[in-house]
Design a protein around this motif. Structure first.
Motif, short mmCIF file in Angstrom:
data_model
loop_
_atom_site.label_atom_id
_atom_site.label_comp_id
_atom_site.label_asym_id
_atom_site.label_seq_id
_atom_site.Cartn_x
_atom_site.Cartn_y
_atom_site.Cartn_z
N LYS A 148 0.81 -1.23 0.00
CA LYS A 148 0.00 0.00 0.00
C LYS A 148 0.84 1.28 0.00
N GLU A 149 2.15 1.10 -0.01
CA GLU A 149 3.09 2.24 0.09
C GLU A 149 2.72 3.14 1.27
N GLN A 150 2.69 2.54 2.44
CA GLN A 150 2.37 3.22 3.69
C GLN A 150 3.47 2.90 4.73
N TYR A 151 3.72 3.59 5.72
CA TYR A 151 3.30 4.93 6.03
C TYR A 151 4.43 5.85 5.58
N VAL A 152 4.07 6.84 4.79
CA VAL A 152 5.09 7.68 4.16
C VAL A 152 5.63 8.69 5.17
N ILE A 153 6.97 8.79 5.25
CA ILE A 153 7.60 9.79 6.13
C ILE A 153 7.66 11.12 5.39
N GLU A 154 7.08 12.15 6.01
CA GLU A 154 7.12 13.47 5.40
C GLU A 154 7.67 14.47 6.41
N ILE A 155 8.56 15.32 5.96
CA ILE A 155 9.19 16.31 6.85
C ILE A 155 9.05 17.69 6.19
N PRO A 156 8.50 18.68 6.90
CA PRO A 156 8.37 20.02 6.31
C PRO A 156 9.73 20.53 5.82
N GLU A 157 9.69 21.28 4.72
CA GLU A 157 10.93 21.68 4.03
C GLU A 157 11.92 22.42 4.94
N GLU A 158 11.40 23.34 5.76
CA GLU A 158 12.31 24.14 6.59
C GLU A 158 13.05 23.24 7.60
N ILE A 159 12.29 22.29 8.17
CA ILE A 159 12.92 21.36 9.13
C ILE A 159 13.89 20.45 8.39
N GLN A 160 13.47 19.98 7.22
CA GLN A 160 14.33 19.10 6.40
C GLN A 160 15.69 19.76 6.16
N THR A 161 15.68 21.03 5.76
CA THR A 161 16.94 21.72 5.42
C THR A 161 17.85 21.82 6.64
N LYS A 162 17.27 22.26 7.77
CA LYS A 162 18.12 22.47 8.95
C LYS A 162 18.56 21.15 9.59
N ALA A 163 17.63 20.18 9.66
CA ALA A 163 17.97 18.91 10.32
C ALA A 163 18.96 18.10 9.49
N SER A 164 18.82 18.13 8.17
CA SER A 164 19.75 17.34 7.34
C SER A 164 21.17 17.89 7.48
N ARG A 165 21.29 19.18 7.69
CA ARG A 165 22.62 19.77 7.89
C ARG A 165 23.29 19.15 9.13
N ALA A 166 22.53 19.02 10.23
CA ALA A 166 23.10 18.46 11.47
C ALA A 166 23.49 16.99 11.29
N VAL A 167 22.68 16.24 10.52
CA VAL A 167 23.00 14.82 10.31
C VAL A 167 24.19 14.68 9.36
N GLU A 168 24.18 15.48 8.29
CA GLU A 168 25.28 15.39 7.32
C GLU A 168 26.62 15.79 7.95
N ARG A 169 26.56 16.74 8.86
CA ARG A 169 27.78 17.15 9.56
C ARG A 169 28.35 15.97 10.36
N MET A 170 27.46 15.21 10.97
CA MET A 170 27.90 14.02 11.72
C MET A 170 28.51 12.99 10.76
N ILE A 171 27.82 12.72 9.66
CA ILE A 171 28.30 11.70 8.71
C ILE A 171 29.69 12.10 8.20
N ALA A 172 29.91 13.40 8.00
CA ALA A 172 31.19 13.86 7.45
C ALA A 172 32.36 13.59 8.40
N ILE A 173 32.09 13.53 9.72
CA ILE A 173 33.24 13.33 10.62
C ILE A 173 33.37 11.88 11.10
N SER A 174 32.49 10.98 10.66
CA SER A 174 32.61 9.60 11.18
C SER A 174 32.47 8.58 10.08
#
Ligand code: SF4
Length: 352
Positions: free
Chosen positions: A326-352
């Motif tokens: 059924k292609e459920q349950y879809v994860i959706e994240i508002p754009e503003e949160i997506q932009t800021k939160a992905s920066r924090a996660v990508e910063r972690m990935i870059a150092i480990s």
């Protein structure tokens, strides 16, 4: 880690393998039903161009059959970022599926159950983080990945249990706000030689004039790992004096101190694979002990665990099949949160 049966579409072959690995923990009738489900999921996943990521804590029959990759949060984050498939099905809890979406926003990310939460992620809100930043201006915020996207969006960098100390050290500053796991914060403080306070418990709450501490924590806890106690360890050692005890860093500092080794789920797996002890006991989510035991039949793992994560327990083969169908349950994240939160996660990935 790549799971071995993830491309297998014959229910008979899956059943034969599961019998070898799990016959003493899963009843035969259940193995038959689970093998049929796993074969159907593996067929469907190929037809739909989907990849399945499975956390180390998912139940054994699921862990050994359908995920294309299994691992800890950091591993699976890396896999999610690099995947080319159209759909990512995350067999884990919601914050993990959100992290996959943050790292690969053009993909459809599905989670099989809406009930798969986490006591740590639920312990803190974005407003709590904003308030801490107001109280401690300029102090960088390190957030454990076991948080929701809006909390990550308020953070400077994320961490997992495998890279938490390295992330704190990488900032090169005197003081950090480390959220939300109280025990992980204390364990990291000890590892990095820092002092720690909890503003919600400290009489100096609200004051930032005399920072004689270097980590500011939060009283969140994993409802699974907080249950292990020193009494558990001494009872087990009395019964099995030669046991080697491994504890997850979300356990209390006292439990970590009384154990023989502490590390992330992946570090514990490696430790068991690379050492030769008469027997092992894992102080972590029970399914992981079963999963390691099945993958290392020559090692003796004590099965004294009764602590199952109620959130991970929501992820079943039945619901994973429905998620794909059924292609459920879809994860959706508002754009503003997506932009800021992905920066924090990508910063972690870059150092480990
Ligand atoms: S084991 Fe603990 S940290 Fe992991 S999902 Fe369950 S409650 Fe959250």
């Amino acid at each position: 880690m790549i799971a071995t049966l993830s491309a297998e579409t014959s229910a008979d072959l899956i059943h034969a393998r599961l019998q070898v690995m799990l016959a003493d923990v899963v009843p035969e009738l259940e193995l038959l039903i689970k093998s049929e489900l796993a074969a159907e999921i593996n067929r469907l996943k190929k037809a739909k161009n989907a990849v399945i990521l499975g956390h180390n804590y998912i139940e054994p029959a699921l862990f050994h059959t359908i995920p294309d990759y299994v691992g800890d949060s950091l591993d699976l984050s890396r896999k999610a970022a690099a995947t080319n498939e159209k759909i990512i099905v995350f067999c884990g809890v919601r914050f993990m599926a959100e992290t996959a979406k943050l790292l690969n926003p053009s993909k459809m990310v599905l989670i099989p159950s809406r009930e798969a939460g986490c006591s740590l992620a639920a312990s803190i809100t974005a407003a709590d983080v904003r308030e801490l930043k107001r109280k401690f201006p300029g102090v960088p915020v390190v957030t454990y990945v076991n948080t929701y996207a809006d909390v990550k969006a308020e953070s400077d960098i994320c961490c997992t249990s495998s890279n938490a100390a390295a992330v704190v050290e990488s900032l090169g500053v005197e003081t950090v706000i480390f959220l939300p796991d109280e025990y992980l914060a204390k364990n990291v403080a000890r590892e990095t030689g820092r002092h720690i306070i909890f503003p919600t418990k400290d009489p100096r709450n609200g004051s930032n004039s005399d920072l004689d501490y270097q980590m500011i924590g939060w009283p969140g806890r994993c409802e699974v790992h907080e249950k292990f106690s020193i009494a558990d360890i001494s009872n087990i050692r009395k019964q099995f004096p030669d046991v080697v005890i491994l504890a997850h860093p979300e356990c209390s500092p006292e439990v970590i101190e009384a154990s023989d080794y502490s590390g992330s789920t992946n570090a514990m797996i490696k430790y068991v694979e690379q050492t030769k002890a008469p027997r092992y006991l894992l102080l972590t989510e029970c399914s992981m002990g079963e999963n390691i035991a099945a993958a290392n039949p020559e090692k003796e793992m004590l099965r004294l665990c009764s602590v199952r994560c109620p959130h991970m327990n929501q992820i079943t083969l039945e619901d994973t099949l429905q998620a794909l169908l059924k292609e459920q349950y879809v994860i959706e994240i508002p754009e503003e949160i997506q932009t800021k939160a992905s920066r924090a996660v990508e910063r972690m990935i870059a150092i480990s």
